[in-house]
Scaffold this motif. Sequence first.
Motif, PDB file in Angstrom:
ATOM      1  N   GLY A 275       0.790  -1.217   0.000  1.00 14.67           N
ATOM      2  CA  GLY A 275       0.000   0.000   0.000  1.00 14.67           C
ATOM      3  C   GLY A 275       0.822   1.266   0.000  1.00 14.67           C
ATOM      4  N   GLY A 276       2.106   1.131   0.214  1.00 13.74           N
ATOM      5  CA  GLY A 276       2.983   2.280   0.240  1.00 13.74           C
ATOM      6  C   GLY A 276       3.463   2.679  -1.134  1.00 13.74           C
ATOM      7  N   SER A 277       4.407   3.602  -1.142  1.00 19.68           N
ATOM      8  CA  SER A 277       4.903   4.165  -2.396  1.00 19.68           C
ATOM      9  C   SER A 277       6.417   4.211  -2.431  1.00 19.68           C
ATOM     10  N   LEU A 278       6.942   4.157  -3.627  1.00 22.52           N
ATOM     11  CA  LEU A 278       8.356   4.352  -3.885  1.00 22.52           C
ATOM     12  C   LEU A 278       8.509   5.113  -5.189  1.00 22.52           C
ATOM     13  N   SER A 279       9.583   5.858  -5.287  1.00 25.18           N
ATOM     14  CA  SER A 279       9.900   6.578  -6.510  1.00 25.18           C
ATOM     15  C   SER A 279      11.271   6.154  -7.007  1.00 25.18           C
ATOM     16  N   LEU A 280      11.341   5.745  -8.245  1.00 26.89           N
ATOM     17  CA  LEU A 280      12.592   5.339  -8.855  1.00 26.89           C
ATOM     18  C   LEU A 280      13.054   6.401  -9.842  1.00 26.89           C
ATOM     19  N   SER A 281      14.352   6.555  -9.942  1.00 31.65           N
ATOM     20  CA  SER A 281      14.943   7.475 -10.895  1.00 31.65           C
ATOM     21  C   SER A 281      16.040   6.767 -11.663  1.00 31.65           C
ATOM     22  N   CYS A 282      16.217   7.168 -12.896  1.00 33.83           N
ATOM     23  CA  CYS A 282      17.279   6.616 -13.717  1.00 33.83           C
ATOM     24  C   CYS A 282      17.823   7.722 -14.602  1.00 33.83           C
ATOM     25  N   ALA A 283      19.094   8.003 -14.453  1.00 32.12           N
ATOM     26  CA  ALA A 283      19.745   9.047 -15.233  1.00 32.12           C
ATOM     27  C   ALA A 283      20.755   8.436 -16.193  1.00 32.12           C
ATOM     28  N   ALA A 284      20.666   8.834 -17.440  1.00 27.13           N
ATOM     29  CA  ALA A 284      21.625   8.404 -18.444  1.00 27.13           C
ATOM     30  C   ALA A 284      22.762   9.410 -18.517  1.00 27.13           C
ATOM     31  N   SER A 285      23.975   8.911 -18.517  1.00 20.50           N
ATOM     32  CA  SER A 285      25.137   9.781 -18.591  1.00 20.50           C
ATOM     33  C   SER A 285      26.144   9.218 -19.572  1.00 20.50           C
ATOM     34  N   GLY A 286      27.097  10.044 -19.951  1.00 20.31           N
ATOM     35  CA  GLY A 286      28.113   9.635 -20.900  1.00 20.31           C
ATOM     36  C   GLY A 286      27.988  10.395 -22.199  1.00 20.31           C
ATOM     37  N   SER A 287      28.424   9.758 -23.258  1.00 25.42           N
ATOM     38  CA  SER A 287      28.379  10.381 -24.577  1.00 25.42           C
ATOM     39  C   SER A 287      26.988  10.195 -25.166  1.00 25.42           C
ATOM     40  N   ILE A 288      26.145  11.180 -24.922  1.00 25.19           N
ATOM     41  CA  ILE A 288      24.749  11.105 -25.342  1.00 25.19           C
ATOM     42  C   ILE A 288      24.397  12.299 -26.203  1.00 25.19           C
ATOM     43  N   PHE A 289      23.884  12.020 -27.361  1.00 21.89           N
ATOM     44  CA  PHE A 289      23.376  13.079 -28.216  1.00 21.89           C
ATOM     45  C   PHE A 289      21.886  13.275 -27.981  1.00 21.89           C
TER      46      PHE A 289
ATOM     47  N   LEU B 129       1.580  -0.071  -3.723  1.00 17.27           N
ATOM     48  CA  LEU B 129       2.435  -1.219  -4.011  1.00 17.27           C
ATOM     49  C   LEU B 129       1.897  -2.497  -3.392  1.00 17.27           C
ATOM     50  N   LYS B 130       2.113  -3.582  -4.100  1.00 22.75           N
ATOM     51  CA  LYS B 130       1.684  -4.905  -3.683  1.00 22.75           C
ATOM     52  C   LYS B 130       2.899  -5.811  -3.561  1.00 22.75           C
ATOM     53  N   PRO B 131       2.803  -6.859  -2.749  1.00 22.96           N
ATOM     54  CA  PRO B 131       3.920  -7.809  -2.671  1.00 22.96           C
ATOM     55  C   PRO B 131       4.322  -8.371  -4.032  1.00 22.96           C
ATOM     56  N   GLU B 132       3.367  -8.498  -4.931  1.00 21.87           N
ATOM     57  CA  GLU B 132       3.645  -8.996  -6.267  1.00 21.87           C
ATOM     58  C   GLU B 132       4.539  -8.069  -7.078  1.00 21.87           C
ATOM     59  N   ASP B 133       4.701  -6.838  -6.629  1.00 20.41           N
ATOM     60  CA  ASP B 133       5.580  -5.895  -7.309  1.00 20.41           C
ATOM     61  C   ASP B 133       7.046  -6.096  -6.939  1.00 20.41           C
TER      62      ASP B 133
ATOM     63  N   GLY C 150      20.384  -0.353 -17.040  1.00 19.62           N
ATOM     64  CA  GLY C 150      20.949  -0.062 -15.745  1.00 19.62           C
ATOM     65  C   GLY C 150      21.274  -1.347 -15.003  1.00 19.62           C
ATOM     66  N   GLN C 151      21.909  -1.213 -13.855  1.00 18.00           N
ATOM     67  CA  GLN C 151      22.304  -2.374 -13.070  1.00 18.00           C
ATOM     68  C   GLN C 151      21.156  -2.979 -12.283  1.00 18.00           C
ATOM     69  N   GLY C 152      20.096  -2.238 -12.126  1.00 16.02           N
ATOM     70  CA  GLY C 152      18.941  -2.719 -11.403  1.00 16.02           C
ATOM     71  C   GLY C 152      18.905  -2.213  -9.973  1.00 16.02           C
ATOM     72  N   THR C 153      17.716  -2.003  -9.479  1.00 15.66           N
ATOM     73  CA  THR C 153      17.520  -1.601  -8.097  1.00 15.66           C
ATOM     74  C   THR C 153      16.413  -2.456  -7.492  1.00 15.66           C
ATOM     75  N   GLN C 154      16.652  -2.933  -6.293  1.00 10.98           N
ATOM     76  CA  GLN C 154      15.718  -3.853  -5.647  1.00 10.98           C
ATOM     77  C   GLN C 154      14.539  -3.113  -5.048  1.00 10.98           C
ATOM     78  N   VAL C 155      13.358  -3.593  -5.363  1.00 13.58           N
ATOM     79  CA  VAL C 155      12.126  -3.116  -4.746  1.00 13.58           C
ATOM     80  C   VAL C 155      11.490  -4.288  -4.028  1.00 13.58           C
ATOM     81  N   THR C 156      11.301  -4.143  -2.737  1.00 15.77           N
ATOM     82  CA  THR C 156      10.692  -5.191  -1.936  1.00 15.77           C
ATOM     83  C   THR C 156       9.462  -4.636  -1.235  1.00 15.77           C
ATOM     84  N   VAL C 157       8.345  -5.297  -1.424  1.00 19.72           N
ATOM     85  CA  VAL C 157       7.086  -4.881  -0.826  1.00 19.72           C
ATOM     86  C   VAL C 157       6.650  -5.953   0.156  1.00 19.72           C
ATOM     87  N   SER C 158       6.562  -5.593   1.406  1.00 15.81           N
ATOM     88  CA  SER C 158       6.179  -6.531   2.444  1.00 15.81           C
ATOM     89  C   SER C 158       4.670  -6.515   2.647  1.00 15.81           C
ATOM     90  N   SER C 159       4.123  -7.652   3.037  1.00 22.46           N
ATOM     91  CA  SER C 159       2.693  -7.766   3.256  1.00 22.46           C
ATOM     92  C   SER C 159       2.318  -7.384   4.666  1.00 22.46           C
TER      93      SER C 159
END
Length: 115
Positions: A15-29, A85-89, A106-115
């Motif tokens: 039932g809670g919330s999380l916010s994810l961010s992903c920034a691209a860096s490097g040689s980007i046009f 959010l649900k545990p299935e997420d 990206g390398q991935g970020t863990q999201v864990t939702v507890s019941s």
Amino acid sequence: QVQLMESGGGLVQAGGSLSLSCAASGSIFSVNAMGWYRQAPGKQRELVAAITRSGTATYTDSVKGRFTISRDNAKNTVYLQMDSLKPEDTAVYYCNAYIFTKNYWGQGTQVTVSS
């Protein structure tokens, strides 16, 4: 030469919330489409949400109405606001960007939702 850096994962109660961010860096046009995928242990990686450069968003059915994808083109950053959010997420969430005809991950970020 292109790196995607995710942040914002963590542990949250159902039932809670999380916010994810992903920034691209490097040689980007120019960053074209960006998106979020997720993968739970023993399961295939699945598309969660994607967004075009112009802002057209798509979502997998299981997250519609709960997740919101957005982006800041000036910062080459994509966001995923996850509400109700649900545990299935629970999964590792991966950022994806289509840049110069190639997909980057990206390398991935863990999201864990507890019941």
